[in-house]
Design a protein around this motif. Sequence first.
Motif, PDB file in Angstrom:
ATOM      1  N   SER A  87      44.143  31.247  86.038  1.00  0.00           N
ATOM      2  CA  SER A  87      44.394  29.807  85.942  1.00  0.00           C
ATOM      3  C   SER A  87      43.570  28.986  86.917  1.00  0.00           C
ATOM      4  O   SER A  87      43.180  27.870  86.602  1.00  0.00           O
ATOM      5  CB  SER A  87      45.874  29.511  86.169  1.00  0.00           C
ATOM      6  N   ILE A  88      43.317  29.533  88.079  1.00  0.00           N
ATOM      7  CA  ILE A  88      42.598  28.755  89.092  1.00  0.00           C
ATOM      8  C   ILE A  88      41.106  28.648  88.760  1.00  0.00           C
ATOM      9  O   ILE A  88      40.430  27.737  89.209  1.00  0.00           O
ATOM     10  CB  ILE A  88      42.854  29.314  90.508  1.00  0.00           C
ATOM     11  N   LYS A  89      40.602  29.581  87.961  1.00  0.00           N
ATOM     12  CA  LYS A  89      39.234  29.553  87.428  1.00  0.00           C
ATOM     13  C   LYS A  89      38.128  29.681  88.473  1.00  0.00           C
ATOM     14  O   LYS A  89      36.966  29.489  88.164  1.00  0.00           O
ATOM     15  CB  LYS A  89      39.001  28.291  86.589  1.00  0.00           C
ATOM     16  N   ILE A  90      38.477  29.948  89.710  1.00  0.00           N
ATOM     17  CA  ILE A  90      37.483  30.222  90.749  1.00  0.00           C
ATOM     18  C   ILE A  90      37.995  31.397  91.571  1.00  0.00           C
ATOM     19  O   ILE A  90      39.200  31.577  91.687  1.00  0.00           O
ATOM     20  CB  ILE A  90      37.219  29.004  91.683  1.00  0.00           C
ATOM     21  N   PRO A  91      37.090  32.194  92.110  1.00  0.00           N
ATOM     22  CA  PRO A  91      37.550  33.271  92.993  1.00  0.00           C
ATOM     23  C   PRO A  91      38.219  32.664  94.228  1.00  0.00           C
ATOM     24  O   PRO A  91      37.782  31.629  94.728  1.00  0.00           O
ATOM     25  CB  PRO A  91      36.251  33.981  93.389  1.00  0.00           C
ATOM     26  N   ILE A  92      39.302  33.276  94.687  1.00  0.00           N
ATOM     27  CA  ILE A  92      39.990  32.786  95.883  1.00  0.00           C
ATOM     28  C   ILE A  92      40.192  33.934  96.864  1.00  0.00           C
ATOM     29  O   ILE A  92      40.164  35.101  96.483  1.00  0.00           O
ATOM     30  CB  ILE A  92      41.346  32.112  95.560  1.00  0.00           C
ATOM     31  N   SER A  93      40.408  33.583  98.102  1.00  0.00           N
ATOM     32  CA  SER A  93      40.609  34.608  99.124  1.00  0.00           C
ATOM     33  C   SER A  93      42.028  35.165  99.038  1.00  0.00           C
ATOM     34  O   SER A  93      42.928  34.541  98.471  1.00  0.00           O
ATOM     35  CB  SER A  93      40.373  34.013 100.516  1.00  0.00           C
ATOM     36  N   ASN A  94      42.211  36.312  99.628  1.00  0.00           N
ATOM     37  CA  ASN A  94      43.533  36.930  99.702  1.00  0.00           C
ATOM     38  C   ASN A  94      44.490  35.969 100.403  1.00  0.00           C
ATOM     39  O   ASN A  94      45.628  35.798  99.973  1.00  0.00           O
ATOM     40  CB  ASN A  94      43.446  38.263 100.456  1.00  0.00           C
ATOM     41  N   SER A  95      44.037  35.312 101.471  1.00  0.00           N
ATOM     42  CA  SER A  95      44.933  34.414 102.202  1.00  0.00           C
ATOM     43  C   SER A  95      45.316  33.194 101.361  1.00  0.00           C
ATOM     44  O   SER A  95      46.447  32.712 101.445  1.00  0.00           O
ATOM     45  CB  SER A  95      44.323  33.986 103.539  1.00  0.00           C
ATOM     46  N   GLN A  96      44.405  32.694 100.523  1.00  0.00           N
ATOM     47  CA  GLN A  96      44.742  31.566  99.655  1.00  0.00           C
ATOM     48  C   GLN A  96      45.763  31.984  98.590  1.00  0.00           C
ATOM     49  O   GLN A  96      46.710  31.251  98.315  1.00  0.00           O
ATOM     50  CB  GLN A  96      43.486  31.021  98.984  1.00  0.00           C
ATOM     51  N   LEU A  97      45.568  33.152  98.013  1.00  0.00           N
ATOM     52  CA  LEU A  97      46.522  33.677  97.034  1.00  0.00           C
ATOM     53  C   LEU A  97      47.881  33.894  97.696  1.00  0.00           C
ATOM     54  O   LEU A  97      48.918  33.502  97.157  1.00  0.00           O
ATOM     55  CB  LEU A  97      46.003  34.984  96.426  1.00  0.00           C
ATOM     56  N   THR A  98      47.855  34.479  98.876  1.00  0.00           N
ATOM     57  CA  THR A  98      49.090  34.747  99.612  1.00  0.00           C
ATOM     58  C   THR A  98      49.816  33.445  99.930  1.00  0.00           C
ATOM     59  O   THR A  98      51.034  33.339  99.741  1.00  0.00           O
ATOM     60  CB  THR A  98      48.778  35.525 100.905  1.00  0.00           C
ATOM     61  N   GLU A  99      49.078  32.452 100.392  1.00  0.00           N
ATOM     62  CA  GLU A  99      49.679  31.155 100.714  1.00  0.00           C
ATOM     63  C   GLU A  99      50.347  30.554  99.483  1.00  0.00           C
ATOM     64  O   GLU A  99      51.474  30.055  99.553  1.00  0.00           O
ATOM     65  CB  GLU A  99      48.598  30.208 101.240  1.00  0.00           C
ATOM     66  N   MET A 100      49.670  30.614  98.350  1.00  0.00           N
ATOM     67  CA  MET A 100      50.213  30.054  97.116  1.00  0.00           C
ATOM     68  C   MET A 100      51.524  30.744  96.730  1.00  0.00           C
ATOM     69  O   MET A 100      52.509  30.089  96.385  1.00  0.00           O
ATOM     70  CB  MET A 100      49.186  30.211  95.990  1.00  0.00           C
ATOM     71  N   ILE A 101      51.538  32.044  96.819  1.00  0.00           N
ATOM     72  CA  ILE A 101      52.716  32.802  96.404  1.00  0.00           C
ATOM     73  C   ILE A 101      53.860  32.648  97.402  1.00  0.00           C
ATOM     74  O   ILE A 101      55.018  32.470  97.012  1.00  0.00           O
ATOM     75  CB  ILE A 101      52.336  34.280  96.158  1.00  0.00           C
ATOM     76  N   LEU A 102      53.549  32.672  98.696  1.00  0.00           N
ATOM     77  CA  LEU A 102      54.603  32.536  99.703  1.00  0.00           C
ATOM     78  C   LEU A 102      55.194  31.126  99.726  1.00  0.00           C
ATOM     79  O   LEU A 102      56.410  30.963  99.871  1.00  0.00           O
ATOM     80  CB  LEU A 102      54.078  32.904 101.092  1.00  0.00           C
ATOM     81  N   GLU A 103      54.343  30.107  99.607  1.00  0.00           N
ATOM     82  CA  GLU A 103      54.840  28.726  99.616  1.00  0.00           C
ATOM     83  C   GLU A 103      55.812  28.467  98.477  1.00  0.00           C
ATOM     84  O   GLU A 103      56.706  27.637  98.603  1.00  0.00           O
ATOM     85  CB  GLU A 103      53.681  27.729  99.523  1.00  0.00           C
ATOM     86  N   ASN A 104      55.627  29.155  97.382  1.00  0.00           N
ATOM     87  CA  ASN A 104      56.508  28.968  96.234  1.00  0.00           C
ATOM     88  C   ASN A 104      57.638  29.993  96.181  1.00  0.00           C
ATOM     89  O   ASN A 104      58.446  29.977  95.254  1.00  0.00           O
ATOM     90  CB  ASN A 104      55.687  28.992  94.941  1.00  0.00           C
ATOM     91  N   GLY A 105      57.683  30.891  97.167  1.00  0.00           N
ATOM     92  CA  GLY A 105      58.781  31.845  97.279  1.00  0.00           C
ATOM     93  C   GLY A 105      58.840  32.870  96.158  1.00  0.00           C
ATOM     94  O   GLY A 105      59.913  33.378  95.833  1.00  0.00           O
ATOM     95  N   PHE A 106      57.688  33.198  95.586  1.00  0.00           N
ATOM     96  CA  PHE A 106      57.681  34.138  94.469  1.00  0.00           C
ATOM     97  C   PHE A 106      57.863  35.593  94.918  1.00  0.00           C
ATOM     98  O   PHE A 106      58.628  36.334  94.328  1.00  0.00           O
ATOM     99  CB  PHE A 106      56.377  34.041  93.680  1.00  0.00           C
ATOM    100  N   ILE A 107      57.096  36.016  95.931  1.00  0.00           N
ATOM    101  CA  ILE A 107      57.067  37.416  96.368  1.00  0.00           C
ATOM    102  C   ILE A 107      56.934  37.409  97.882  1.00  0.00           C
ATOM    103  O   ILE A 107      56.263  36.534  98.441  1.00  0.00           O
ATOM    104  CB  ILE A 107      55.841  38.166  95.767  1.00  0.00           C
ATOM    105  N   ASN A 108      57.517  38.394  98.557  1.00  0.00           N
ATOM    106  CA  ASN A 108      57.323  38.452 100.009  1.00  0.00           C
ATOM    107  C   ASN A 108      55.933  39.009 100.332  1.00  0.00           C
ATOM    108  O   ASN A 108      55.282  39.633  99.494  1.00  0.00           O
ATOM    109  CB  ASN A 108      58.449  39.245 100.707  1.00  0.00           C
ATOM    110  N   TYR A 109      55.487  38.775 101.546  1.00  0.00           N
ATOM    111  CA  TYR A 109      54.121  39.097 101.953  1.00  0.00           C
ATOM    112  C   TYR A 109      53.772  40.570 101.735  1.00  0.00           C
ATOM    113  O   TYR A 109      52.735  40.891 101.159  1.00  0.00           O
ATOM    114  CB  TYR A 109      53.921  38.729 103.431  1.00  0.00           C
TER     115      TYR A 109
END
Length: 175
Positions: free
Chosen positions: A21-43
């Motif tokens: 969906s993001i259509k650009i490569p992202i860093s592990n930390s950006q992916l992690t931030e997105m998932i943690l901020e939304n409370g989907f999965i723990n680190y």
Amino acid sequence: MYESTLELAENKLMVLYILKSIKIPISNSQLTEMILENGFINYFTLQQYITELISSSFISYDKKNEKKVLVLSAKGEKVLSMFQDRISPSKTEVIEAYIKERLETIKRELTLTSNYTIDDNGNFIVDLKAIENDFMLMDLKINVTSNKQAMSLCDKWKSNSSEIYNKIMQLLINS
């Protein structure tokens, strides 16, 4: 057991969905931030999923603008197309809203770099870069005398790079 298996599958599919969906490569930390901020999965679980998705060749690491980024593979895209309906619509809505709100910030993080090193004389060499579409716009190295100055330059570059770049270009062109 069955419920946790469904949750595991949904979470891994969600990682694939974000990368698509993001259509650009992202860093592990950006992916992690997105998932943690939304409370989907723990680190820790997320990092395990990323490792497993890499091992399965659904995603991989690539290097873009001197940064290590995650990309969705063709195999990952195929799996996602077959099972995307297993991701809850509420989660896909949150992901889409997050991407829409933060896409420019994410792009900027990938195209701007700032760091500093210490030379043999104890001076700090600040390296500021701006990259657009894999093309180097600016690579500026500045020698400063203190750690505080080096950190300040890096922070200013990250928060105001466009204006700084334009001012430098105006000074060089109009001088």
